[in-house]
Write a protein that holds these residues in place. Structure first.
Motif, PDB file in Angstrom:
ATOM      1  N   HIS A 112       0.872  -1.171   0.000  1.00 58.15           N
ATOM      2  CA  HIS A 112       0.000   0.000   0.000  1.00 58.15           C
ATOM      3  C   HIS A 112       0.909   1.220   0.000  1.00 58.15           C
ATOM      4  O   HIS A 112       2.031   1.164   0.501  1.00 58.15           O
ATOM      5  CB  HIS A 112      -0.896  -0.007   1.229  1.00 58.15           C
ATOM      6  N   PHE A 113       0.424   2.318  -0.549  1.00 53.97           N
ATOM      7  CA  PHE A 113       1.272   3.510  -0.595  1.00 53.97           C
ATOM      8  C   PHE A 113       0.446   4.771  -0.456  1.00 53.97           C
ATOM      9  O   PHE A 113      -0.757   4.786  -0.738  1.00 53.97           O
ATOM     10  CB  PHE A 113       2.079   3.559  -1.898  1.00 53.97           C
ATOM     11  N   VAL A 114       1.120   5.800  -0.001  1.00 58.47           N
ATOM     12  CA  VAL A 114       0.627   7.165  -0.115  1.00 58.47           C
ATOM     13  C   VAL A 114       1.690   7.914  -0.916  1.00 58.47           C
ATOM     14  O   VAL A 114       2.879   7.718  -0.722  1.00 58.47           O
ATOM     15  CB  VAL A 114       0.342   7.841   1.251  1.00 58.47           C
ATOM     16  N   LEU A 115       1.247   8.724  -1.828  1.00 65.07           N
ATOM     17  CA  LEU A 115       2.115   9.403  -2.776  1.00 65.07           C
ATOM     18  C   LEU A 115       1.870  10.893  -2.704  1.00 65.07           C
ATOM     19  O   LEU A 115       0.711  11.335  -2.682  1.00 65.07           O
ATOM     20  CB  LEU A 115       1.798   8.882  -4.182  1.00 65.07           C
ATOM     21  N   THR A 116       2.936  11.650  -2.677  1.00 58.09           N
ATOM     22  CA  THR A 116       2.828  13.106  -2.664  1.00 58.09           C
ATOM     23  C   THR A 116       4.146  13.682  -3.188  1.00 58.09           C
ATOM     24  O   THR A 116       5.039  12.946  -3.589  1.00 58.09           O
ATOM     25  CB  THR A 116       2.500  13.623  -1.248  1.00 58.09           C
ATOM     26  N   SER A 117       4.263  14.991  -3.147  1.00 57.32           N
ATOM     27  CA  SER A 117       5.511  15.613  -3.588  1.00 57.32           C
ATOM     28  C   SER A 117       6.524  15.613  -2.443  1.00 57.32           C
ATOM     29  O   SER A 117       6.157  15.662  -1.260  1.00 57.32           O
ATOM     30  CB  SER A 117       5.271  17.049  -4.056  1.00 57.32           C
ATOM     31  N   GLN A 118       7.780  15.548  -2.803  1.00 53.29           N
ATOM     32  CA  GLN A 118       8.835  15.614  -1.793  1.00 53.29           C
ATOM     33  C   GLN A 118       8.760  16.926  -1.027  1.00 53.29           C
ATOM     34  O   GLN A 118       8.949  16.953   0.184  1.00 53.29           O
ATOM     35  CB  GLN A 118      10.213  15.445  -2.450  1.00 53.29           C
ATOM     36  N   PRO A 158      10.076   4.997   3.041  1.00 51.26           N
ATOM     37  CA  PRO A 158       9.943   6.199   2.210  1.00 51.26           C
ATOM     38  C   PRO A 158      10.770   5.975   0.932  1.00 51.26           C
ATOM     39  O   PRO A 158      11.922   5.549   1.005  1.00 51.26           O
ATOM     40  CB  PRO A 158      10.558   7.307   3.056  1.00 51.26           C
ATOM     41  N   VAL A 159      10.181   6.236  -0.225  1.00 47.18           N
ATOM     42  CA  VAL A 159      10.863   6.007  -1.503  1.00 47.18           C
ATOM     43  C   VAL A 159      10.749   7.268  -2.349  1.00 47.18           C
ATOM     44  O   VAL A 159       9.649   7.620  -2.806  1.00 47.18           O
ATOM     45  CB  VAL A 159      10.257   4.809  -2.260  1.00 47.18           C
ATOM     46  N   LYS A 160      11.873   7.939  -2.558  1.00 47.89           N
ATOM     47  CA  LYS A 160      11.885   9.094  -3.446  1.00 47.89           C
ATOM     48  C   LYS A 160      11.850   8.601  -4.883  1.00 47.89           C
ATOM     49  O   LYS A 160      12.507   7.627  -5.226  1.00 47.89           O
ATOM     50  CB  LYS A 160      13.146   9.933  -3.214  1.00 47.89           C
ATOM     51  N   GLN A 161      11.083   9.281  -5.720  1.00 46.38           N
ATOM     52  CA  GLN A 161      10.902   8.940  -7.123  1.00 46.38           C
ATOM     53  C   GLN A 161      10.687   7.435  -7.295  1.00 46.38           C
ATOM     54  O   GLN A 161      11.481   6.732  -7.911  1.00 46.38           O
ATOM     55  CB  GLN A 161      12.086   9.439  -7.953  1.00 46.38           C
ATOM     56  N   PRO A 162       9.588   6.927  -6.740  1.00 51.63           N
ATOM     57  CA  PRO A 162       9.338   5.483  -6.761  1.00 51.63           C
ATOM     58  C   PRO A 162       9.207   4.914  -8.177  1.00 51.63           C
ATOM     59  O   PRO A 162       8.490   5.467  -9.020  1.00 51.63           O
ATOM     60  CB  PRO A 162       8.031   5.335  -5.987  1.00 51.63           C
ATOM     61  N   ALA A 163       9.931   3.833  -8.421  1.00 44.59           N
ATOM     62  CA  ALA A 163       9.923   3.196  -9.740  1.00 44.59           C
ATOM     63  C   ALA A 163       8.567   2.588 -10.081  1.00 44.59           C
ATOM     64  O   ALA A 163       8.220   2.484 -11.262  1.00 44.59           O
ATOM     65  CB  ALA A 163      11.019   2.129  -9.803  1.00 44.59           C
ATOM     66  N   ALA A 170       0.789  11.329 -13.170  1.00 47.33           N
ATOM     67  CA  ALA A 170       0.445  12.608 -13.800  1.00 47.33           C
ATOM     68  C   ALA A 170      -0.119  13.604 -12.789  1.00 47.33           C
ATOM     69  O   ALA A 170       0.095  14.812 -12.913  1.00 47.33           O
ATOM     70  CB  ALA A 170      -0.556  12.379 -14.927  1.00 47.33           C
ATOM     71  N   ARG A 171      -0.835  13.121 -11.776  1.00 51.43           N
ATOM     72  CA  ARG A 171      -1.466  14.006 -10.786  1.00 51.43           C
ATOM     73  C   ARG A 171      -0.520  14.440  -9.672  1.00 51.43           C
ATOM     74  O   ARG A 171      -0.790  15.418  -8.980  1.00 51.43           O
ATOM     75  CB  ARG A 171      -2.673  13.320 -10.157  1.00 51.43           C
ATOM     76  N   CYS A 172       0.571  13.729  -9.464  1.00 47.09           N
ATOM     77  CA  CYS A 172       1.469  14.031  -8.343  1.00 47.09           C
ATOM     78  C   CYS A 172       2.519  15.060  -8.757  1.00 47.09           C
ATOM     79  O   CYS A 172       3.214  14.872  -9.757  1.00 47.09           O
ATOM     80  CB  CYS A 172       2.162  12.747  -7.881  1.00 47.09           C
ATOM     81  N   PRO A 173       2.648  16.139  -7.981  1.00 42.45           N
ATOM     82  CA  PRO A 173       3.698  17.109  -8.280  1.00 42.45           C
ATOM     83  C   PRO A 173       5.088  16.474  -8.205  1.00 42.45           C
ATOM     84  O   PRO A 173       5.335  15.582  -7.403  1.00 42.45           O
ATOM     85  CB  PRO A 173       3.531  18.168  -7.185  1.00 42.45           C
ATOM     86  N   GLU A 174       5.967  16.956  -9.056  1.00 42.85           N
ATOM     87  CA  GLU A 174       7.347  16.445  -9.105  1.00 42.85           C
ATOM     88  C   GLU A 174       8.226  17.166  -8.099  1.00 42.85           C
ATOM     89  O   GLU A 174       7.994  18.341  -7.828  1.00 42.85           O
ATOM     90  CB  GLU A 174       7.922  16.635 -10.514  1.00 42.85           C
ATOM     91  N   PRO A 175       9.246  16.540  -7.592  1.00 45.78           N
ATOM     92  CA  PRO A 175       9.503  15.109  -7.651  1.00 45.78           C
ATOM     93  C   PRO A 175       8.645  14.378  -6.621  1.00 45.78           C
ATOM     94  O   PRO A 175       8.383  14.900  -5.535  1.00 45.78           O
ATOM     95  CB  PRO A 175      10.989  14.989  -7.315  1.00 45.78           C
ATOM     96  N   PRO A 176       8.196  13.175  -6.970  1.00 45.44           N
ATOM     97  CA  PRO A 176       7.307  12.437  -6.076  1.00 45.44           C
ATOM     98  C   PRO A 176       8.062  11.681  -4.987  1.00 45.44           C
ATOM     99  O   PRO A 176       9.247  11.384  -5.117  1.00 45.44           O
ATOM    100  CB  PRO A 176       6.616  11.452  -7.022  1.00 45.44           C
ATOM    101  N   VAL A 177       7.331  11.355  -3.952  1.00 43.09           N
ATOM    102  CA  VAL A 177       7.821  10.469  -2.894  1.00 43.09           C
ATOM    103  C   VAL A 177       6.640   9.624  -2.454  1.00 43.09           C
ATOM    104  O   VAL A 177       5.500  10.100  -2.424  1.00 43.09           O
ATOM    105  CB  VAL A 177       8.424  11.251  -1.698  1.00 43.09           C
TER     106      VAL A 177
END
Length: 113
Positions: free
Chosen positions: A9-15, A46-51, A63-70
Motif C-alpha cells: 500500500h502507498f501514499v504518494l505526494t511531492s517531496q 519512504p521512496v523518493k521517485q518510486p519506480a 500525472a497528478r502528483c507534483p514532481e519530484p514524487p515520494v
C-alpha cells in the motif's frame, strides 16, 4: 529463489510537501519508536521517485502528483490509511509485487550521487 508476491500500500505526494511542509520526520521517529517498543519489524519505506509509478496502471497517479514524487510504501493497510488521513493531500493506492511491471516494490528512480 524469487520473492512471494506481496500486497503493498502507498501514499504518494511531492517531496516538497512531505519533507518541507509536514513534520514527517516526527511521524517517522514516532513510528520507529513504536515498532521498537513492540518488537515489530519495519514494514514501511519512504521512496523518493518510486519506480512503481512507471507501471502503466499508475500513469494517472504519476500525472497528478507534483514532481519530484515520494511514496511511503508499506505492507500495513492500517498504517497507509492512517497516513492518508494524517497527511490529507496524498494519493493512495495498492499494488502487488514482485510482478512483471513492478519487480521491486521499493525501487527508486533517483540517481545516487
Amino acid at each position: 529463489m524469487t520473492a512471494e508476491p506481496t500486497t503493498y500500500h502507498f501514499v504518494l505526494t511531492s517531496q516538497r510537501f512531505l519533507f518541507e511542509e509536514e513534520p514527517f520526520e516526527e511521524v517517522l521517529e514516532e513510528r520507529y519508536r513504536y515498532y521498537e517498543e513492540h518488537g515489530k519489524d519495519i514494514d514501511f519505506w519512504p521512496v523518493k521517485q518510486p519506480a512503481f509509478l512507471e507501471a502503466p496502471e499508475f500513469a494517472d497517479a504519476k500525472a497528478r502528483c507534483p514532481e519530484p514524487p515520494v511514496a511511503i510504501v508499506t505492507t500495513d493497510l492500517d498504517f497507509a490509511n492512517w497516513l492518508k488521513l494524517r497527511l490529507e493531500y496524498v494519493i493512495a493506492g495498492s499494488f502487488v509485487a514482485p510482478c512483471a511491471a513492478i519487480p521491486d516494490a521499493i525501487a527508486s528512480l533517483e540517481s545516487v550521487a
